[in-house]
Structures are given as structure tokens and as C-alpha cells.
Design a protein around this motif. Structure first.
Motif, mmCIF file in Angstrom:
data_model
loop_
_atom_site.group_PDB
_atom_site.id
_atom_site.type_symbol
_atom_site.label_atom_id
_atom_site.label_comp_id
_atom_site.label_asym_id
_atom_site.label_seq_id
_atom_site.Cartn_x
_atom_site.Cartn_y
_atom_site.Cartn_z
ATOM 1 N N ASN A 80 0.802 -1.172 0.071
ATOM 2 C CA ASN A 80 -0.095 -0.101 -0.124
ATOM 3 C C ASN A 80 0.710 1.163 0.070
ATOM 4 O O ASN A 80 0.487 2.103 -0.639
ATOM 5 C CB ASN A 80 -0.765 -0.114 1.277
ATOM 6 C CG ASN A 80 -1.908 1.123 1.284
ATOM 7 O OD1 ASN A 80 -2.751 1.402 0.322
ATOM 8 N ND2 ASN A 80 -1.759 1.969 2.257
ATOM 9 N N PHE A 81 1.911 1.142 0.604
ATOM 10 C CA PHE A 81 2.532 2.623 1.248
ATOM 11 C C PHE A 81 3.794 2.694 -0.030
ATOM 12 O O PHE A 81 4.074 3.984 -0.246
ATOM 13 C CB PHE A 81 3.057 2.618 2.393
ATOM 14 C CG PHE A 81 2.136 3.095 3.636
ATOM 15 C CD1 PHE A 81 1.428 4.103 3.787
ATOM 16 C CD2 PHE A 81 1.549 1.835 4.387
ATOM 17 C CE1 PHE A 81 0.471 4.448 4.625
ATOM 18 C CE2 PHE A 81 0.595 1.972 5.270
ATOM 19 C CZ PHE A 81 0.074 3.264 5.438
ATOM 20 N N LEU A 82 4.253 1.724 -0.810
ATOM 21 C CA LEU A 82 5.452 1.994 -1.545
ATOM 22 C C LEU A 82 4.961 2.054 -3.252
ATOM 23 O O LEU A 82 5.736 2.084 -3.915
ATOM 24 C CB LEU A 82 6.510 1.089 -1.468
ATOM 25 C CG LEU A 82 7.037 0.786 -0.006
ATOM 26 C CD1 LEU A 82 8.208 -0.084 0.120
ATOM 27 C CD2 LEU A 82 7.422 2.393 0.396
ATOM 28 N N ARG A 83 3.630 1.532 -3.239
ATOM 29 C CA ARG A 83 2.930 1.991 -4.447
ATOM 30 C C ARG A 83 3.217 3.431 -4.879
ATOM 31 O O ARG A 83 3.059 4.177 -4.125
ATOM 32 C CB ARG A 83 1.855 1.151 -4.645
ATOM 33 C CG ARG A 83 0.663 1.606 -4.013
ATOM 34 C CD ARG A 83 -0.458 1.100 -4.446
ATOM 35 N NE ARG A 83 -1.516 1.805 -3.506
ATOM 36 C CZ ARG A 83 -2.954 2.134 -4.404
ATOM 37 N NH1 ARG A 83 -3.123 1.726 -5.090
ATOM 38 N NH2 ARG A 83 -3.747 2.903 -3.366
ATOM 39 N N LEU A 86 4.403 7.186 -3.974
ATOM 40 C CA LEU A 86 4.902 6.705 -2.893
ATOM 41 C C LEU A 86 4.686 7.420 -1.795
ATOM 42 O O LEU A 86 4.482 8.516 -1.542
ATOM 43 C CB LEU A 86 6.420 6.793 -3.057
ATOM 44 C CG LEU A 86 7.274 6.099 -2.114
ATOM 45 C CD1 LEU A 86 8.137 4.814 -2.812
ATOM 46 C CD2 LEU A 86 8.545 7.047 -1.944
ATOM 47 N N ASP A 87 4.524 6.927 -0.322
ATOM 48 C CA ASP A 87 4.229 7.426 0.789
ATOM 49 C C ASP A 87 5.504 7.795 1.420
ATOM 50 O O ASP A 87 6.378 6.857 1.937
ATOM 51 C CB ASP A 87 3.457 6.600 1.542
ATOM 52 C CG ASP A 87 3.174 7.478 3.042
ATOM 53 O OD1 ASP A 87 1.876 8.168 2.900
ATOM 54 O OD2 ASP A 87 3.914 7.604 4.093
#
Lengths: 311, 278
Positions: A80-83, A86-87
Motif C-alpha cells: 500500500n505505502f510503496l506503490r 509513494l508515501d
């Protein structure tokens, strides 16, 4: 390959990399990567204008002793966070934390990782360790783990010792109750409108404990805190089990009913996530079962759902 | 040692000046904005921005202007909660923080050369105005254009001056209906769906773009499908509670989609099997 390293030596190497945070399991693991409260914007009001500064101070840490299921949960959070997009908050924390995973030798009554295709001896995280008589059998799994110490200097574990690890693995795996939920993901769509969800959510009081304790639940809220002449904006944990979670100012609430929220939680973990990322959004740690005040057991729920989809 | 500082682009607020405001109705206000650094917002019709009031919160607001008109962008905001009430108190010259544009850029090439039906319910005209003005600015690239507008009462009709232009323009068909008429009202009375059966469409080359309150979609889609319009020719804009706007926080999740990233504009065939969507 697994190396045999003296305990004190190994800990010294880790200390050189960053501050050691020893955690066995629980809510604190998620807190390291996705803090309960995270201030990311501070603003100062000066007559009609608002200045904002963004500040970050990230310290390198080593999370030490977590079981493989928690390391797996971090991999699932990555989806979720690295797609894209990017978060960056998550990314910088992910980059600054070395994950040292200890083989899980004391599974508790709630564990069901083997049912989801995981193992208490899964090689997850950056370094995998197995403790034995003042030594660690350690295995580097990522490039940055290879730089933590000069692995070549240490001798490999002997064949007998390796066998011992394997035997221990089989022993622990047998202790964990296993059930079969193969292919539940696609079939769950077919029971979306079934009355089963009302049955499952009957005892739920929507306290959100399961989602807060779940190492893979990542929902967060953004809130502003206003002081007299300054204030800040922070990300805080949120839970999809609250009715206000999806409530819009217009009055529209797509998940106003209790069973819709329970359905969303289970479908997100066992249907939506597998369809998007080919992995369940559950590691089988059983934490939600342990903390639920009304005794909702996700294992029972999955078995019940399996019955319903096969009807 | 071991410390570093990073800029977080997806959460950084970009300051914008309010260059014009006016009340459209008692509780709906129009804002014309320009970034303080003079740059343009790079957006497609259907996208939205997060408008930030420091100390109060952030709200997702659809962009009401067309990207074909440069140098500014327009938002139309209804006073509904804490943040929007605070935004209403802003005046010309005030500064505000903007994040965005958010949401998917729908491929406008798919609707080029096609007949278009715009179906707007109430405040739904606000984001649709972006599409409509875009089409009017590139009028030769599109076929027949039909605009259907439904409002609760005649007072709640927004953009009355622009609607007058649309009514008078020969190459646009405009129809309006209200749920509850007042003595001065001379137009149609009834729900928005009552306008659809009487329009003439060529199903293969017609795209319908729909925006309105959530309750409206089910009935409008049924009426459009009855007209023979294909499922992948119906474009919808969905409304969800949003927080981060970049597909991370989970609030706007609809099945496999995050409304803020994968939408809010969807084609009907993408979400028809998603029971929660409509």
C-alpha cells in the motif's frame, strides 16, 4: 547461508547500525513503521498569514526479536505505502529500520499462520536468527543486511545444527492448528449480499480493537490541532470498524450498517488484497482474536464463510 | 549523526490567492484562485483538490473550471461542516493551502468526436461545469451536446448567467427540472430521470457524464441503459469521505479501488459489480 555468531558480537554489530528496539510482538511493531500519532506539518499564525514548516528527524533503528509473521506484515504494508504515489513518511521509516526476525518457537493459542501459507520459521525481514546456547544462527536476507557485519568472517552452521533448526521448525509448525481456506478470495465476492455478514457481525461492538492491534491494518486519519497562535497537522490511526470512518459531511455513509463494516474488513483482507496484490492482508498472528472483547474469532468466521461459499 | 531531512511532496501545501469570491446561493460560495507562484494547476475535468484550512482541516473539493482557461482555477463550495464554514469566511486577497490535483486523469480522447449527455443533480453541476466548459471551448471536437440539470428548487440552481448562455447557444441542448417549483418557475417539474426518456440519442456514439448526490445514480443509470447507452459509455463521479487524497489512508476505499486515486471519476462498467460503489 546461516552463520554462527556469538550473541554479544551480534548485538554489538546491530548497535553500530542503529538503536536497538527489542519487541516480541504486538501493537508496537506497527507503531514503529506507522506511528499512532505522527505530526507532519506545523504552522505558525502571524497576523493573517500562515507559515508552515515540515520537519522530520529520523533515527536509524534496529527492530529486534520480532516473529516472522510481523515481518511479513511489514511486507504487506509495503504494497500500500510503496506503490505510486509513494508515501514518503513510510518510506523513510522503512529505510531507517533494520528488521531482525527471530524464529518463533512459542506460538500461542490464537496463531494460525500456517493456514495462510506462512511458517513460524519463515525467512523474513533483513536478518533471520535462531537462538542456541549463547549463539545466534543468523542469515542475512537483504543487501543492507549483508553490510551490517562481515559475514564471511564467521563460520557456517554445521549440518547437524542446521538439521536441528529444521526439526524445531517441524515441531513448532505441528503445534499450530491448521485449517484450509484455499481460494476463498474469489469465492467471497459471490457471498457479498449474503445474510452471513449479519450473523458474523452480530456480536461485534465496533470498538476497533481488532484493527488497531492488527499488524497489517494501516488506515489513518488526518487531524488538525489548533493552539492559540500555532497548530499542527498529524496522521493518527483510524479504524474501518467505526461508522464515522466513511461518513461524509453530506450525510451519505456507504457503510452505515455494522455488517457492512465487518464485511469490508474481512473482504479487504481476504478478497480485495489478494486480487490487487496476490497476498492475503492477514499474517495469521491471531492478535485480533486475542484482543476482541466479544470473542470474535476470525478463524471461525473464515471456516463459516467457507461453508457458505460452498453451499 | 544518522539523521536526515526529507521534503514530502504529496503532503505539501501550495499557497494560492483568492482573486474573486461571490455567493451563488445562501450557503454556496464561488472562489477564483491563483497560485501565489503564478503557476497553473495541471488538471483534467473530473479531478479535485484538497483545500486546507490550517488548524481546522482539509476537504476534497472538485475543480469547477476548465483547464483550457489558464491563469486561475475555480472552486464552488457549500457550507456543510467545520472546514467549509471556515473557508466561507475568506475574502478576496486571502491565502489558502492547496494540494493536488488529485484523482485520475480520465482519457478525454475516448469522448472526442462523440455525442455527450451531461446529467447533473444539484451540486453535481459544479464538477460537470469543468467538463461542459472544456467541451464548449473545443466545441468542434465533439458531436451533439445535451445538458440535463435537476435541482430541488429554482433558487438552488447555480451559475444562472452561464445557464442562460447554454440555453441560448444553438449547438447545446439544455434542459432543467426542479423537484419543487415556486410561482415564478416556468420550466419542468419532476426528478432528473423524467428528462431522460424524451431525449434522442444514437447509443453507439453517445457518452453520458453523470454527477449528483449518491441516491441519484441508480435511477439515472437505469434510465440511460434503457436508452441503449452502453455500460462503458457512462461516466460517473463518486463521492466518498477522503483524508489523504493519495490512496493511502483507506477512507475512500470501494472494493479494490481507492476513490481518490482510481476515481473519483469511473466508467460504469468498472464499478457495476462493486455493490458498495453505488
Amino acid at each position: 547461508m546461516m552463520k554462527k555468531i556469538k550473541k554479544e558480537d551480534f548485538l554489538d554489530y546491530l548497535k553500530n547500525w542503529g538503536k536497538i528496539v527489542e519487541i516480541e510482538e504486538g501493537i508496537d511493531v506497527k507503531d514503529l513503521f506507522l506511528p499512532k500519532e505522527e505530526i507532519y506539518l506545523v504552522f505558525h499564525k502571524k497576523k493573517d498569514s500562515v507559515e508552515q514548516d515540515e520537519f522530520r528527524n529520523i533515527e536509524r533503528k534496529v527492530v529486534f526479536n520480532i516473529p516472522p509473521c510481523y515481518a511479513k506484515s511489514i511486507e504487506l504494508l509495503d504494497f500500500n505505502f510503496l506503490r505510486e504515489p509513494l508515501d514518503s513518511f513510510y518510506k523513510e521509516r522503512r529505510d531507517s529500520i533494520l528488521v531482525v526476525v527471530k524464529a518463533c518457537r512459542n506460538p500461542h493459542n490464537f496463531c494460525f499462520c500456517t493456514s495462510l501459507g506462512n511458517s513460524p520459521f519463515d525467512r523474513k525481514g533483513d536478518i533471520f536468527i535462531f537462538e542456541k546456547d549463547g549463539y545466534y544462527f543468523a542469515e542475512p536476507l537483504t543487501d543492507r543486511a549483508k553490510e551490517v557485519l562481515a559475514w564471511d568472517k564467521y563460520e557456517d552452521v554445521s549440518q547437524d545444527e542446521f538439521k536441528e533448526v529444521e526439526l524445531e521448525k517441524q515441531k513448532v509448525e505441528k503445534e499450530i492448528e491448521k485449517f484450509d481456506i484455499v481460494n476463498l478470495d474469489k469465492k467471497l465476492y459471490s457471498v457479498f449480499n449474503d445474510k452471513i455478514w449479519k450473523e458474523l457481525s452480530f456480536r461485534c461492538v465496533n470498538c476497533g480493537a481488532c484493527t488497531f492491534h492488527c499488524p497489517v491494518c494501516y488506515c489513518f486519519d488526518i487531524q488538525d490541532v489548533d493552539r492559540t497562535n500555532w497548530g499542527y497537522r498529524e496522521r493518527v490511526w483510524d479504524s474501518c470498524m467505526f461508522s464515522i470512518y466513511s461518513y461524509e459531511t453530506s450525510g451519505h455513509n456507504p457503510r452505515a450498517e455494522r455488517h457492512a463494516r465487518m464485511r469490508n474488513r474481512i473482504m479487504h483482507k481476504f478478497a480485495y488484497y489478494p486480487v490487487s496484490y496476490k497476498e492475503y492482508q492477514c499474517v495469521g498472528c491471531g492478535k485480533c482474536v486475542e484482543v476482541c472483547p466479544t470473542g470474535f474469532d476470525i478463524r471461525e468466521a473464515l471456516l463459516r464463510l467457507k461453508e457458505v461459499v460452498n453451499e | 549523526m544518522n539523521k536526515k531531512t526529507i521534503k514530502h511532496s504529496s503532503y505539501t501545501l501550495k499557497p494560492a490567492h483568492i482573486i474573486e469570491t461571490k455567493y451563488l446561493t445562501d450557503d454556496i460560495k464561488y472562489f477564483k484562485l491563483r497560485f501565489t507562484d503564478g503557476t497553473d494547476l495541471d488538471y483534467t475535468p473530473g479531478q479535485f483538490v484538497m483545500v486546507s484550512m490550517c488548524g481546522v482541516g482539509e476537504v476534497p473539493i472538485s475543480i469547477s473550471s476548465t483547464p483550457t482557461r489558464k491563469g486561475f482555477f475555480e472552486l464552488v463550495i457549500r457550507k456543510a461542516g467545520k472546514v467549509t464554514s471556515d473557508i466561507h469566511s475568506l475574502k478576496t486577497g486571502d491565502k489558502i493551502g492547496i494540494r493536488g490535483p488529485m484523482g485520475r486523469k480520465i482519457p478525454l480522447s475516448t469522448i472526442e468526436g462523440k455525442d455527450l449527455i451531461f446529467v447533473a443533480g444539484g451540486l453535481g453541476i459544479v464538477p460537470l461545469r469543468s467538463f461542459i466548459d472544456f467541451v464548449l471551448d473545443n466545441r468542434r471536437d465533439f458531436g451533439k451536446v445535451e445538458i440535463l440539470l435537476g435541482c430541488k428548487t429554482p433558487e438552488e440552481i447555480l451559475f444562472k448567467d452561464e445557464i442562460k448562455d447554454w440555453e441560448e447557444t444553438l449547438n447545446v441542448e439544455f434542459n432543467c427540472t426542479v423537484d419543487k417549483a415556486d410561482p415564478k418557475w416556468k420550466g419542468n417539474v419532476g426528478l432528473i430521470t423524467s428528462l431522460i426518456p424524451s431525449i434522442f440519442v444514437y447509443p453507439e456514439r453517445t457518452y453520458a457524464i453523470v454527477c449528483g448526490p449518491p441516491i441519484m445514480y441508480k435511477f439515472v443509470i437505469k434510465a440511460l441503459l434503457e436508452k441503449g447507452i452502453k455500460e462503458d459509455h457512462i461516466i460517473l463521479s463518486l463521492e466518498r469521505h477522503m483524508k489523504c487524497g493519495v490512496g493511502k489512508c483507506g477512507h475512500c476505499q470501494i472494493g479494490n479501488y481507492y476513490c481518490c486515486q482510481d476515481g473519483p471519476v469511473f466508467f460504469y462498467h468498472e464499478i457495476k459489480n462493486n455493490w458498495e460503489a453505488l
